[in-house]
Scaffold this motif. Structure first.
Motif, PDB file in Angstrom:
ATOM      1  N   HIS A   1       1.007  -1.129  -0.050  1.00 21.42           N
ATOM      2  CA  HIS A   1       0.107   0.082  -0.105  1.00 21.42           C
ATOM      3  C   HIS A   1       0.830   1.155  -0.080  1.00 21.42           C
ATOM      4  N   ALA A   2       1.907   0.949   0.918  1.00 20.52           N
ATOM      5  CA  ALA A   2       2.795   2.312   0.602  1.00 20.52           C
ATOM      6  C   ALA A   2       3.425   2.540  -0.516  1.00 20.52           C
ATOM      7  N   VAL A   3       3.864   1.556  -1.098  1.00 18.52           N
ATOM      8  CA  VAL A   3       4.605   1.779  -2.604  1.00 18.52           C
ATOM      9  C   VAL A   3       3.503   2.270  -3.489  1.00 18.52           C
ATOM     10  N   VAL A   4       2.226   1.713  -3.533  1.00 22.99           N
ATOM     11  CA  VAL A   4       1.261   1.901  -4.426  1.00 22.99           C
ATOM     12  C   VAL A   4       0.693   3.410  -4.359  1.00 22.99           C
ATOM     13  N   THR A   5       0.658   3.942  -3.089  1.00 27.90           N
ATOM     14  CA  THR A   5       0.153   5.040  -2.738  1.00 27.90           C
ATOM     15  C   THR A   5       1.265   6.258  -3.094  1.00 27.90           C
ATOM     16  N   ILE A   6       2.438   5.879  -2.782  1.00 28.80           N
ATOM     17  CA  ILE A   6       3.518   7.006  -3.157  1.00 28.80           C
ATOM     18  C   ILE A   6       3.488   7.081  -4.780  1.00 28.80           C
ATOM     19  N   VAL A   7       3.642   6.011  -5.396  1.00 27.26           N
ATOM     20  CA  VAL A   7       3.823   6.142  -6.833  1.00 27.26           C
ATOM     21  C   VAL A   7       2.514   6.842  -7.457  1.00 27.26           C
ATOM     22  N   GLY A   8       1.415   6.349  -7.051  1.00 26.56           N
ATOM     23  CA  GLY A   8       0.089   7.042  -7.747  1.00 26.56           C
ATOM     24  C   GLY A   8       0.112   8.686  -7.387  1.00 26.56           C
ATOM     25  N   THR A   9       0.671   8.668  -6.036  1.00 30.25           N
ATOM     26  CA  THR A   9       0.515  10.352  -5.887  1.00 30.25           C
ATOM     27  C   THR A   9       1.538  11.066  -6.611  1.00 30.25           C
ATOM     28  N   VAL A  10       2.476  10.374  -6.860  1.00 30.80           N
ATOM     29  CA  VAL A  10       3.588  11.048  -7.871  1.00 30.80           C
ATOM     30  C   VAL A  10       3.328  11.156  -9.197  1.00 30.80           C
ATOM     31  N   VAL A  11       2.875  10.170  -9.814  1.00 28.06           N
ATOM     32  CA  VAL A  11       2.879   9.715 -11.090  1.00 28.06           C
ATOM     33  C   VAL A  11       1.366  10.514 -11.334  1.00 28.06           C
ATOM     34  N   SER A  12       0.263  10.541 -10.889  1.00 28.97           N
ATOM     35  CA  SER A  12      -0.924  11.085 -11.047  1.00 28.97           C
ATOM     36  C   SER A  12      -1.071  12.655 -11.377  1.00 28.97           C
ATOM     37  N   GLY A  13      -0.016  13.201 -11.007  1.00 26.89           N
ATOM     38  CA  GLY A  13       0.172  14.542 -11.289  1.00 26.89           C
ATOM     39  C   GLY A  13       0.105  14.782 -12.669  1.00 26.89           C
ATOM     40  N   SER A  14       0.325  14.237 -13.678  1.00 34.14           N
ATOM     41  CA  SER A  14       0.649  14.436 -15.112  1.00 34.14           C
ATOM     42  C   SER A  14      -0.170  13.445 -15.939  1.00 34.14           C
ATOM     43  N   ARG A  15      -0.263  11.975 -15.392  1.00 33.58           N
ATOM     44  CA  ARG A  15      -1.085  11.132 -16.260  1.00 33.58           C
ATOM     45  C   ARG A  15      -1.775  10.177 -15.314  1.00 33.58           C
ATOM     46  N   VAL A  16      -2.441   9.293 -15.968  1.00 36.04           N
ATOM     47  CA  VAL A  16      -3.441   8.372 -15.364  1.00 36.04           C
ATOM     48  C   VAL A  16      -2.415   7.214 -14.657  1.00 36.04           C
ATOM     49  N   PHE A  17      -2.657   6.564 -13.524  1.00 33.46           N
ATOM     50  CA  PHE A  17      -1.811   6.061 -12.765  1.00 33.46           C
ATOM     51  C   PHE A  17      -2.962   4.841 -12.472  1.00 33.46           C
ATOM     52  N   ARG A  18      -2.663   3.622 -13.061  1.00 33.35           N
ATOM     53  CA  ARG A  18      -3.590   2.189 -12.739  1.00 33.35           C
ATOM     54  C   ARG A  18      -2.893   1.273 -12.118  1.00 33.35           C
ATOM     55  N   CYS A  19      -3.022   0.988 -10.944  1.00 34.16           N
ATOM     56  CA  CYS A  19      -2.358  -0.098 -10.201  1.00 34.16           C
ATOM     57  C   CYS A  19      -2.612  -1.529 -10.818  1.00 34.16           C
ATOM     58  N   PRO A  20      -1.766  -2.241 -11.148  1.00 35.95           N
ATOM     59  CA  PRO A  20      -2.035  -3.393 -11.874  1.00 35.95           C
ATOM     60  C   PRO A  20      -2.561  -4.646 -10.994  1.00 35.95           C
ATOM     61  N   ILE A  21      -2.337  -4.388  -9.814  1.00 39.82           N
ATOM     62  CA  ILE A  21      -2.815  -5.441  -8.812  1.00 39.82           C
ATOM     63  C   ILE A  21      -4.010  -5.265  -8.065  1.00 39.82           C
ATOM     64  N   ALA A  22      -4.813  -4.196  -8.540  1.00 44.75           N
ATOM     65  CA  ALA A  22      -5.943  -3.587  -8.059  1.00 44.75           C
ATOM     66  C   ALA A  22      -7.099  -4.395  -8.895  1.00 44.75           C
ATOM     67  N   VAL A  23      -7.998  -4.748  -8.074  1.00 46.74           N
ATOM     68  CA  VAL A  23      -9.404  -5.384  -8.705  1.00 46.74           C
ATOM     69  C   VAL A  23     -10.159  -4.271  -9.527  1.00 46.74           C
ATOM     70  N   PRO A  24     -10.577  -4.210 -10.554  1.00 44.75           N
ATOM     71  CA  PRO A  24     -11.268  -3.075 -11.032  1.00 44.75           C
ATOM     72  C   PRO A  24     -12.960  -3.333 -10.663  1.00 44.75           C
ATOM     73  N   PHE A  25     -13.137  -3.083  -9.481  1.00 43.45           N
ATOM     74  CA  PHE A  25     -14.552  -3.097  -8.823  1.00 43.45           C
ATOM     75  C   PHE A  25     -15.309  -1.972  -9.631  1.00 43.45           C
ATOM     76  N   LEU A  26     -14.867  -0.738  -9.743  1.00 39.03           N
ATOM     77  CA  LEU A  26     -15.617   0.352 -10.344  1.00 39.03           C
ATOM     78  C   LEU A  26     -15.133   0.459 -11.941  1.00 39.03           C
ATOM     79  N   ARG A  27     -15.834   0.447 -12.728  1.00 38.09           N
ATOM     80  CA  ARG A  27     -15.817   0.605 -14.129  1.00 38.09           C
ATOM     81  C   ARG A  27     -15.838   2.077 -14.660  1.00 38.09           C
ATOM     82  N   ARG A  28     -15.632   2.267 -15.903  1.00 36.03           N
ATOM     83  CA  ARG A  28     -15.835   3.672 -16.545  1.00 36.03           C
ATOM     84  C   ARG A  28     -17.264   3.677 -16.868  1.00 36.03           C
ATOM     85  N   ARG A  29     -17.682   4.934 -16.837  1.00 32.84           N
ATOM     86  CA  ARG A  29     -19.376   5.087 -17.244  1.00 32.84           C
ATOM     87  C   ARG A  29     -19.167   5.413 -18.598  1.00 32.84           C
TER      88      ARG A  29
END
Length: 158
Positions: A130-158
């Motif tokens: 969680h620490a690694v994913v949160t840090i990477v997500g916080t840093v990368v999401s400033g300029s592009r979309v970050f999708r965690c590859p091990i997250a289960v896609p519970f919520l889909r695009r509308r």
């Protein structure tokens, strides 16, 4: 000999030079583009000193951020959706780990390392991931979309 003004000192519509580097959203500068970074950054709430409470609070905060970021633009909505998917995955694994310990404890199998020790190891690995994913997500999401590859896609695009 004078140096030319730095490119950020002249406002967008012309006019008097502004001091200092540009600040997005300040008068005379283009507005900041919402990125959804806040949804990922709320994951740091999991490190509130009370472990079980921190994970639950972080997961719900990331889910609430998803609801609020949907109106702010496509980049913010996509990053917030991916953060919410990670939050639901984190919460699901955390609950399963807790149920596993509870079942083993109620079964009376508390002797030895396996039931409790394995759950502690899984919880430690979950916290580290969680620490690694949160840090990477916080840093990368400033300029592009970050999708965690091990997250289960519970919520889909509308």
């Amino acid at each position: 000999m004078t140096q030319p003004d730095a490119p950020w000192t002249t406002p967008v519509g012309g006019g008097a030079p502004l001091p200092g580097p540009p600040v997005a959203g300040a008068p005379g500068y283009p507005p900041a583009v919402p990125t959804g970074r806040v949804a990922w950054a709320l994951g740091f709430l999991a490190y509130i000193p009370v472990p079980a409470v921190g994970v639950v609070i972080a997961a719900f905060a990331m889910l609430l951020a998803y609801r609020s970021q949907q109106r702010r633009g496509p980049l913010a909505a996509e990053n917030a959706r991916n953060a919410a998917n990670w939050a639901l995955t984190l919460l699901g694994v955390f609950v399963l780990c807790g149920l596993w310990v509870l079942v083993w404890a109620l079964a009376g199998a508390t002797h030895g390392f396996f039931p409790i020790g394995a759950a502690v190891i899984v919880y430690f690995l979950l916290a580290l991931t969680h620490a690694v994913v949160t840090i990477v997500g916080t840093v990368v999401s400033g300029s592009r979309v970050f999708r965690c590859p091990i997250a289960v896609p519970f919520l889909r695009r509308r």
